[in-house]
Design a protein around this motif. Structure first.
Motif, short mmCIF file in Angstrom:
data_model
loop_
_atom_site.label_atom_id
_atom_site.label_comp_id
_atom_site.label_asym_id
_atom_site.label_seq_id
_atom_site.Cartn_x
_atom_site.Cartn_y
_atom_site.Cartn_z
N MET A 1 -16.94 -6.94 -0.73
CA MET A 1 -16.07 -6.73 0.42
C MET A 1 -14.60 -6.77 0.01
N LYS A 2 -14.22 -7.75 -0.83
CA LYS A 2 -12.83 -7.86 -1.27
C LYS A 2 -12.37 -6.60 -1.98
N GLN A 3 -13.27 -6.01 -2.76
CA GLN A 3 -12.91 -4.82 -3.52
C GLN A 3 -12.59 -3.65 -2.58
N ARG A 4 -13.39 -3.47 -1.54
CA ARG A 4 -13.12 -2.39 -0.57
C ARG A 4 -11.81 -2.65 0.17
N MET A 5 -11.55 -3.90 0.52
CA MET A 5 -10.30 -4.22 1.20
C MET A 5 -9.11 -3.94 0.30
N GLN A 6 -9.25 -4.25 -0.98
CA GLN A 6 -8.16 -4.00 -1.93
C GLN A 6 -7.91 -2.50 -2.07
N ILE A 7 -8.97 -1.71 -2.09
CA ILE A 7 -8.82 -0.25 -2.17
C ILE A 7 -8.06 0.26 -0.96
N LEU A 8 -8.44 -0.21 0.23
CA LEU A 8 -7.74 0.23 1.45
C LEU A 8 -6.29 -0.24 1.44
N ASN A 9 -6.05 -1.46 1.02
CA ASN A 9 -4.66 -1.95 0.94
C ASN A 9 -3.84 -1.12 -0.05
N ASP A 10 -4.43 -0.76 -1.16
CA ASP A 10 -3.72 0.06 -2.15
C ASP A 10 -3.38 1.44 -1.58
N ILE A 11 -4.23 1.96 -0.72
CA ILE A 11 -3.98 3.27 -0.09
C ILE A 11 -2.94 3.14 1.01
N TYR A 12 -3.09 2.14 1.86
CA TYR A 12 -2.25 2.04 3.06
C TYR A 12 -0.89 1.38 2.83
N ARG A 13 -0.76 0.54 1.81
CA ARG A 13 0.51 -0.15 1.59
C ARG A 13 1.70 0.82 1.45
N PRO A 14 1.64 1.82 0.56
CA PRO A 14 2.80 2.72 0.46
C PRO A 14 3.03 3.52 1.75
N TYR A 16 2.41 2.43 4.84
CA TYR A 16 3.01 1.51 5.80
C TYR A 16 4.46 1.20 5.44
N GLU A 17 4.75 1.00 4.18
CA GLU A 17 6.13 0.73 3.76
C GLU A 17 7.03 1.93 4.04
N TYR A 18 6.51 3.13 3.80
CA TYR A 18 7.26 4.34 4.11
C TYR A 18 7.49 4.43 5.61
N LEU A 19 6.46 4.17 6.40
CA LEU A 19 6.57 4.18 7.86
C LEU A 19 7.69 3.25 8.31
N GLN A 20 7.72 2.03 7.78
CA GLN A 20 8.74 1.06 8.18
C GLN A 20 10.15 1.57 7.87
N SER A 21 10.32 2.21 6.73
CA SER A 21 11.65 2.73 6.40
C SER A 21 12.01 3.92 7.29
N LEU A 22 11.03 4.72 7.67
CA LEU A 22 11.28 5.84 8.59
C LEU A 22 11.66 5.32 9.97
N LEU A 23 10.95 4.31 10.45
CA LEU A 23 11.27 3.72 11.76
C LEU A 23 12.67 3.13 11.77
N LYS A 24 13.05 2.49 10.68
CA LYS A 24 14.40 1.91 10.58
C LYS A 24 15.46 3.02 10.68
N ALA A 25 15.23 4.13 9.99
CA ALA A 25 16.18 5.26 10.02
C ALA A 25 16.25 5.86 11.42
N LEU A 26 15.10 6.01 12.08
CA LEU A 26 15.11 6.56 13.45
C LEU A 26 15.85 5.63 14.41
#
Length: 162
Positions: A1-14, A16-26
């Motif tokens: 289970m931890k391995q699947r969660m890590q895979i999803l986190n590795d996919i979604y982290r960049p 989500y971080e990009y989203l946050q910077s876009l929201l800040k600019a908007l």
């Protein structure tokens, strides 16, 4: 289970971080927006449609457009009234990768890279659609300044969403 969660986190982290910077600019540009994670997007690749079961972040900029951050691209979607679309000079956006499609029948293509730019207006005019959907495709985690410049262009063109 931890391995699947890590895979999803590795996919979604960049994403989500990009989203946050876009929201800040908007926010700094004083745009009125909402955002959330949404699934069931349809995406075409190599002329084949795929349903994306997984959620992606989508930012709705009030009265202008949606910005979606997908796993392999960023896109901007918006609508235009049929009457305006028939008279629109499509060549002014021909430098961008875009598609024009029906809103009622979103699988009805008026333009994509495999079709001619010349007859978009005629196809729209003959259709039963009251409005058309337009999508610009950008690279994965596209430079935010390019997206913000496009939002400004769309705002001046009088596009809308919802």
């Amino acid at each position: 289970m931890k391995q699947r969660m890590q895979i999803l986190n590795d996919i979604y982290r960049p994403v989500y971080e990009y989203l946050q910077s876009l929201l800040k600019a908007l926010k700094e540009l004083d745009y009125d927006y909402q955002w959330g994670f949404y699934n069931n997007h349809s995406m075409r690749e190599d002329n084949q449609w795929f349903l994306e079961y997984y959620p992606i972040p989508v930012v709705t900029i009030k009265n202008i457009c949606d910005i979606g951050i997908d796993m392999n691209r960023t896109f901007i979607e918006f609508k235009m009234k049929k009457e305006k679309a028939v008279l629109f000079h499509w060549e002014i956006i021909s430098d961008y990768k875009f598609e024009v499609y029906g809103v009622e029948d979103y699988l009805s293509d008026f333009y994509n890279a495999a079709l001619k730019l010349d007859d978009i207006s005629e196809k729209i005019s003959r259709s039963n659609e009251k409005e058309v959907g337009i999508e610009f495709e950008f690279s994965y985690l596209e430079d935010k300044s390019n997206l913000l410049n496009m939002v400004k262009k769309l705002e001046s063109m009088g596009t809308y969403i919802l």
